[in-house]
Design an enzyme around this catalytic site. Structure first.
Site, PDB file in Angstrom:
ATOM      1  N   GLU A 189     -97.851 -10.818  69.469  1.00 53.92           N
ATOM      2  CA  GLU A 189     -98.515 -10.696  70.843  1.00 53.92           C
ATOM      3  C   GLU A 189     -99.029  -8.842  70.469  1.00 53.92           C
ATOM      4  OE1 GLU A 189     -95.053  -9.648  73.372  1.00 53.92           O
ATOM      5  OE2 GLU A 189     -94.824 -12.353  73.491  1.00 53.92           O
ATOM      6  N   GLU A 260     -93.274 -19.001  71.912  1.00 54.34           N
ATOM      7  CA  GLU A 260     -91.573 -18.247  73.050  1.00 54.34           C
ATOM      8  C   GLU A 260     -91.830 -19.430  74.048  1.00 54.34           C
ATOM      9  OE1 GLU A 260     -91.435 -13.881  73.128  1.00 54.34           O
ATOM     10  OE2 GLU A 260     -92.123 -14.346  70.491  1.00 54.34           O
TER      11      GLU A 260
END
Length: 716
Positions: A189, A260
């Site tokens: 991320e 995710e």
């Protein structure tokens, strides 16, 4: 003859193990993993893959086989895990892959059960793990700046990444070697903070991608939440609604991957659990496959487990993603587990058409839409339809291919043959279950408890002195939550209505004057600092001020993590006559507690003469260690301690920390965020188990109970 048959048995056992691994590897095809714009291609075959995150250090090796088996039974193809740098390299060049940290053993167990692995090396992971998975010694590397085009950081990052890849290669664990690893991840991320570093951030992304690709694993690499992931890395989506939010692969030659899909959310002290329904998860998984041509979906978490020891990040509770399809104890959470299993089967029943067919979409109403996948063969070509109702209030009836279909509110129906509905995301056929807590032992006998009173240091007891307030983490090095600030204060004039006023960028502060506790306070997950104001009696003369600063996990995210400040920032004595600013006074420091230094929690120290009888009123005591002994409950049900009567601290069983507790920090409904604390069966002996608690203040150990944990089906 006896010896002969022993050797025969040993040979047959070894042969069965070899056959088992060979079969598992046969399922995983000895070939490179490639990809195109539709899916991953393993051994020349396209696959729609369902994956689940299970983190090896958040459970135990004894739990791994059962967790993996339940994941497989639930329709998963892949187990996804981070690699946790700080536990594997606690000091530069010193490595630990033992016990719960045995990554190779974990991956081989997955392989033995015929599943694939997605290995998220990072090595920055966030994951609500202390310091984002970084070992704190990185902080002390000269001129280091984390996660940017910084040579010291890149050198250590590359060294650890190469270490892990080389370990996997030496064990033959990549799919290109016949092993189970089909995907790896570098970074995590990063786009969330990339703007903070400007051009250096962009250069770092390119460097990280090139470094990973150069390791020649024979399997693809991904970057999650990184829309500009450089070729050949695949950009992947994270979140709860990637069927709506994902902008898609950044190249037509890359597949749509969802690394995710949050099945719940992490919980913090003072916060409530986030409950995400099975219907909502199923809706968004199905939408991702239908709308985005998704071919890989990972549930984060499928089993969350336990943040043992001091492993959780700032304010995060010890239980992790307990609302996942497998709860903290590895028990099925229904209907979530069963509903998703049913969805996996429905989608896999038509996966060939989904992977080979042409997609088209159309409108079925104002808030309704359809997606169809059709193979081009003139005869017997497959056809799959997804009928979507985006209306979250009303059910509707839609027309599709001259038939009527009723769609419940906010749901998707799957038609594997474009005619018959085999699954609807809002129609749950699995019965719910309920967690059953069965108390098996109480600890109410005062004469069974021992205690050890920790020591409050004064200025003269400390050897580290500074004329300013020093930063907490730089002194503790994440070896302890605790740092003492001590001061000798001379009160030479009257000081009426005195107030000790301090501001802290740590998480908790406990204040003592002349060895007497005068008060404490704490912050919360959303605020960077807090203020403690407490009345204090100060007669003229010399006074010892001792302030215990406490961290409840280190920060795990954000740019410039290496610059983060914690600890006291200002200290004042405010009198009605005048104020005394003590911020730049001469302070003494002590890292950690005496009980930690003595390792009072270790099993071999349970008979130390440091222990004495329990005090008369434990609820009024501060900074106290408690000890008791108990036998294991019979059977094999999960075990948990109910610490509802305690305040804040940490618990150990047979020298192994089961985590921090903070029962006195209540949520907006005046309820503690966590009261049950998992004690893995592998931590226990049949009898004579040593329980040690460190209590900061206000807890009553006489009301603790030992419980078994199971589930039962709820009545329909």
């Amino acid at each position: 003859m006896g010896s002969y048959w022993v050797h025969v048995c040993l040979f047959m056992t070894l042969l069965m193990v070899i056959i088992g691994v060979t079969i598992a590897r046969g399922n995983n095809e000895d070939a490179e993993v490639t990809y195109d714009g539709r899916s991953l291609i393993i051994g020349g075959h396209r696959k729609i893959l369902f994956s689940g995150s299970i983190h090896y250090p958040r459970s135990t090796p004894q739990m791994w086989p059962d967790l993996i088996a339940k994941a497989k039974e639930g329709g998963l193809d892949v187990i996804q895990t981070y690699v946790f740098w700080n536990i594997h390299e606690p000091q530069p060049g010193q490595y630990d892959f033992s016990g719960r940290y045995d990554l190779v053993r974990f991956i081989k167990e997955i392989e033995a059960q015929g599943l694939y692995v997605c290995l998220r090396i990072g090595p920055y992971i966030e994951s609500e793990w202390t310091y984002g998975g970084f070992p704190f010694w990185l902080h002390d590397v000269p001129d280091i700046v984390y996660r940017t085009d910084n040579e010291p950081f890149k050198a250590y990052m590359q060294n650890f990444t190469t270490k892990i890849v080389s370990m996997m290669q030496s064990e033959g664990l990549y799919a290109s070697q016949g092993g189970p690893i089909i995907l790896s991840q570098i970074e995590n991320e990063y786009q969330n903070i990339e703007h903070s570093f400007g051009e250096e951030g962009s250069r770092y992304v390119s460097w990280a991608a090139d470094m990973a690709a150069s390791l020649q694993t024979g399997v693809p690499w991904v970057m999650c939440k990184q829309t500009d992931a450089p070729d050949p890395l695949i950009n992947a989506c994270n979140g709860m609604r990637c069927g709506e939010t994902f902008t898609g692969p950044n190249s037509p030659n890359k597949p749509a991957l969802w690394t995710e899909n949050w099945t719940s959310f992490y919980q913090v002290y003072g916060g409530k659990p986030y409950i995400r329904s099975a219907e909502d998860i199923a809706f968004h998984v199905t939408l991702f496959i239908a709308r985005k041509n998704g071919s890989y979906v990972n549930y984060y978490m499928y089993h969350g487990g336990t943040n043992f020891g001091r492993s959780s990040s700032a304010y995060v509770i010890t239980s992790y993603y307990d609302q996942a399809p497998l709860d903290e104890y590895g028990l099925l959470r229904q209907p979530k587990w069963g509903h998703l299993k049913e969805m996996h089967a429905a989608i896999k029943s038509c996966s060939t058409t989904l992977l080979q067919g042409m997609q088209r979409n159309f409108t079925l109403g104002e808030l309704q839409e359809g997606y169809v996948f059709e193979e081009e063969e003139e005869e017997e070509g497959g056809c799959v339809a997804f009928l979507v109702n985006n209306d979250s209030v009303n059910k509707v009836t839609v027309q599709f291919q001259n038939r009527s279909y009723e769609l419940p509110k906010k749901s998707i129906s799957i038609l594997p043959d474009c005619q018959n509905v085999t699954f609807n995301t809002a129609t749950v056929n699995t019965n719910s279950n309920t967690r059953v807590i069965n108390p098996v032992q109480t600890f109410s006998s005062a004469d069974k408890w021992d205690q050890f009173q920790d020591v409050i240091p004064n200025f003269d007891d400390t050897c580290l002195i500074s004329d300013s307030l020093l930063e907490h983490m730089n002194l503790t090095k994440d070896n302890t939550d605790y740092l003492w600030y001590t001061l000798r204060f001379e009160q030479n004039s009257p000081c009426s209505e005195a107030i000790l006023h301090l501001k802290s960028a740590a998480h908790v502060a406990h204040a003592f004057v002349d060895d007497t506790y005068i008060g404490g306070d704490h912050g919360n997950h959303n605020d960077k600092s807090f203020i403690l104001e407490v009345p204090v009696e100060l007669n003229e003369g010399t006074h010892n001020i001792s302030i215990l600063s406490v961290m409840v996990g280190l920060p795990d995210s954000g740019a410039f993590l290496e610059r983060r400040f914690a600890g006291l920032t200002t200290v004042e004595i405010r009198c009605s006559e005048e104020s005394h600013d003590l911020t730049n006074a001469t302070w003494g420091y002590q890292v950690g507690l005496l009980g930690e230094k003595l390792e009072i929690y270790e099993e071999q120290n349970s008979n130390s003469n440091e222990w004495c009888e329990l005090g008369d009123n434990p609820s009024n005591q501060t900074l106290v260690w408690y000890k008791n002994v108990f036998d294991s409950p019979e059977g094999d049900e999960a075990v948990a301690l109910n610490l509802e009567s305690m305040g804040k601290g940490e618990a150990w069983v047979n020298g192994q920390s089961i985590g921090r507790y903070w029962v006195s920090f209540h949520d907006s409904n005046d309820q503690p965020s966590q009261t049950l604390y998992h004690v893995p069966r592998s931590f226990l002996k049949d009898s004579g188990n040593v329980l040690v608690l460190f209590e900061e203040g206000g807890g009553n150990p006489l009301r603790i109970s030992l419980n078994t944990v199971s589930v039962s089906l709820s009545s329909s």
